[in-house]
Design a protein around this motif. Structure first.
Motif, PDB file in Angstrom:
ATOM      1  N   ALA A 182     -54.306  34.415 -28.739  1.00 33.16           N
ATOM      2  CA  ALA A 182     -54.403  33.061 -28.196  1.00 33.16           C
ATOM      3  C   ALA A 182     -53.028  32.526 -27.830  1.00 33.16           C
ATOM      4  CB  ALA A 182     -55.079  32.140 -29.207  1.00 33.16           C
ATOM      5  N   GLY A 206     -56.466  28.539 -25.221  1.00 31.58           N
ATOM      6  CA  GLY A 206     -56.766  27.451 -26.136  1.00 31.58           C
ATOM      7  C   GLY A 206     -58.127  27.577 -26.792  1.00 31.58           C
ATOM      8  N   HIS A 207     -59.115  28.072 -26.052  1.00 25.69           N
ATOM      9  CA  HIS A 207     -60.460  28.235 -26.607  1.00 25.69           C
ATOM     10  C   HIS A 207     -60.440  29.207 -27.784  1.00 25.69           C
ATOM     11  CE1 HIS A 207     -64.813  28.529 -26.803  1.00 25.69           C
ATOM     12  NE2 HIS A 207     -64.718  29.843 -26.706  1.00 25.69           N
ATOM     13  N   ALA A 212     -57.858  29.954 -29.664  1.00 16.24           N
ATOM     14  CA  ALA A 212     -57.117  29.325 -30.765  1.00 16.24           C
ATOM     15  C   ALA A 212     -58.016  28.374 -31.550  1.00 16.24           C
ATOM     16  CB  ALA A 212     -55.907  28.579 -30.219  1.00 16.24           C
ATOM     17  N   GLU A 213     -58.850  27.631 -30.859  1.00 18.36           N
ATOM     18  CA  GLU A 213     -59.764  26.704 -31.526  1.00 18.36           C
ATOM     19  C   GLU A 213     -60.795  27.469 -32.361  1.00 18.36           C
ATOM     20  OE1 GLU A 213     -61.368  24.371 -28.402  1.00 18.36           O
ATOM     21  OE2 GLU A 213     -59.605  23.053 -28.243  1.00 18.36           O
ATOM     22  N   CYS A 256     -59.219  28.362 -35.655  1.00 18.49           N
ATOM     23  CA  CYS A 256     -59.172  27.191 -36.544  1.00 18.49           C
ATOM     24  C   CYS A 256     -60.549  26.914 -37.149  1.00 18.49           C
ATOM     25  CB  CYS A 256     -58.677  25.969 -35.789  1.00 18.49           C
ATOM     26  SG  CYS A 256     -56.953  26.085 -35.223  1.00 18.49           S
ATOM     27  N   ARG A 276     -52.779  26.849 -34.457  1.00 19.33           N
ATOM     28  CA  ARG A 276     -52.434  25.449 -34.212  1.00 19.33           C
ATOM     29  C   ARG A 276     -51.127  25.317 -33.422  1.00 19.33           C
ATOM     30  NH1 ARG A 276     -51.173  23.105 -38.547  1.00 19.33           N
ATOM     31  NH2 ARG A 276     -51.738  24.513 -40.246  1.00 19.33           N
ATOM     32  N   LEU A 281     -51.979  26.033 -29.837  1.00 21.47           N
ATOM     33  CA  LEU A 281     -52.568  24.867 -29.181  1.00 21.47           C
ATOM     34  C   LEU A 281     -51.498  23.849 -28.801  1.00 21.47           C
ATOM     35  CD1 LEU A 281     -55.759  24.360 -31.394  1.00 21.47           C
ATOM     36  CD2 LEU A 281     -55.699  25.011 -28.972  1.00 21.47           C
ATOM     37  N   SER A 282     -50.517  23.682 -29.664  1.00 21.44           N
ATOM     38  CA  SER A 282     -49.430  22.744 -29.373  1.00 21.44           C
ATOM     39  C   SER A 282     -48.644  23.178 -28.137  1.00 21.44           C
ATOM     40  CB  SER A 282     -48.494  22.642 -30.583  1.00 21.44           C
ATOM     41  OG  SER A 282     -47.397  21.788 -30.314  1.00 21.44           O
ATOM     42  N   ILE A 295     -49.715  25.174 -25.746  1.00 24.11           N
ATOM     43  CA  ILE A 295     -50.594  25.105 -24.579  1.00 24.11           C
ATOM     44  C   ILE A 295     -50.691  23.669 -24.079  1.00 24.11           C
ATOM     45  CG2 ILE A 295     -52.981  25.382 -23.792  1.00 24.11           C
ATOM     46  CD1 ILE A 295     -53.133  27.781 -25.804  1.00 24.11           C
ATOM     47  N   ASP A 296     -50.823  22.723 -25.014  1.00 28.30           N
ATOM     48  CA  ASP A 296     -50.917  21.311 -24.631  1.00 28.30           C
ATOM     49  C   ASP A 296     -49.653  20.834 -23.923  1.00 28.30           C
ATOM     50  OD1 ASP A 296     -53.426  21.121 -25.681  1.00 28.30           O
ATOM     51  OD2 ASP A 296     -52.800  20.230 -27.597  1.00 28.30           O
TER      52      ASP A 296
END
Length: 240
Positions: free
Chosen positions: A44, A50-51, A53-54, A57, A113, A116-117, A119-120
């Motif tokens: 990820a 992102g998908h 990575a989620e 989590c 996580r 995701l950070s 990627i955001d």
């Protein structure tokens, strides 16, 4: 008494045999889940997914639930069967291993996580060669540690212990390179700090895989090597 993959205590009680077999089966299932968690978390990150990575989590709760189930099974066996010798070592080793695998799941969750950070923030993550190198090493360590546990293979466990030294060296080298990169480009500080935390999580996964290998040696040989330097281990004693 040493134990091997082809020999473990057999009991008059078939139910006790089933309980021990179920315990090993559940531990390997947990190992398979955390191995996938580590792989998916690093994928990820490197692919900016992102998908995925989620998903990592969200599955952290499954890892925790499996540890609780295994701990409960171990408690029940200790209370009702009062195992001795190699059976007691098996139960204790499984308890240790489940704890380390839960920690590995936590580290995989941290990696997800941080992915995701990044990627955001819109930062491109597919060029981090340090993450690629170390993640491959620690995934190999984890896979070999789980295989060693399943096969009661002390030679493979010892190989994992040696690999951990290589991972630690690679980690230190990578951290120095990233610090240099931040000094050269102040705009990279935020994203690189995320990557540093990812590398720290990977290094910790390697440490927990190392602990799994130590549990294998304890299980098979009855030797507690948790505070023994690697160069002090007698390979002949482990292989005998």
């Amino acid at each position: 008494m040493d134990i091997t993959s082809g020999h473990h205590s057999q009991h008059i009680s078939r139910q006790f045999n089933k309980e021990l077999d179920a315990l090993k089966t559940h531990l390997m299932a947990m190992g398979g889940l955390v191995e996938r968690q580590v792989q998916d978390a690093t994928t990820a990150l490197l692919e900016g997914n992102g998908h995925l990575a989620e998903e990592v989590c969200n599955k952290d709760h499954d890892v925790n639930a499996m540890q609780l189930q295994i701990d409960d099974e171990c408690t029940q066996i200790l209370a009702r069967r009062q195992p001795a010798a190699s059976d007691l070592r098996l139960v204790l080793a499984v308890t240790r291993a489940a704890s380390d695998m839960e920690r590995i799941g936590d580290e995989a969750n941290k990696i997800a996580r941080h992915a995701l950070s990044l990627i955001d923030e819109g930062y491109q993550t597919n060029g981090f060669i340090e993450v690629r190198r170390i993640s491959q090493q620690v995934r190999d360590m984890l896979r070999n540690a789980l295989t060693a546990f399943a096969r009661f293979d002390t030679s493979l466990a010892l190989n994992v212990l040696h690999t951990d030294e290589s991972v630690d060296s690679e980690y230190r080298s990578s951290m120095r390179a990233l610090v240099t990169f931040m000094m050269e480009d102040a705009r990279s500080i935020g994203p690189i700090l995320n990557i540093m935390w990812v590398l720290r999580a990977l290094e910790r996964i390697g440490d927990h895989a190392n602990n799994l290998a130590e549990s294998v040696i304890y299980l098979v040989k009855g030797l507690d090597i948790r505070h023994t330097a690697l160069d002090e281990l007698d390979e002949k004693e482990l292989d005998s």
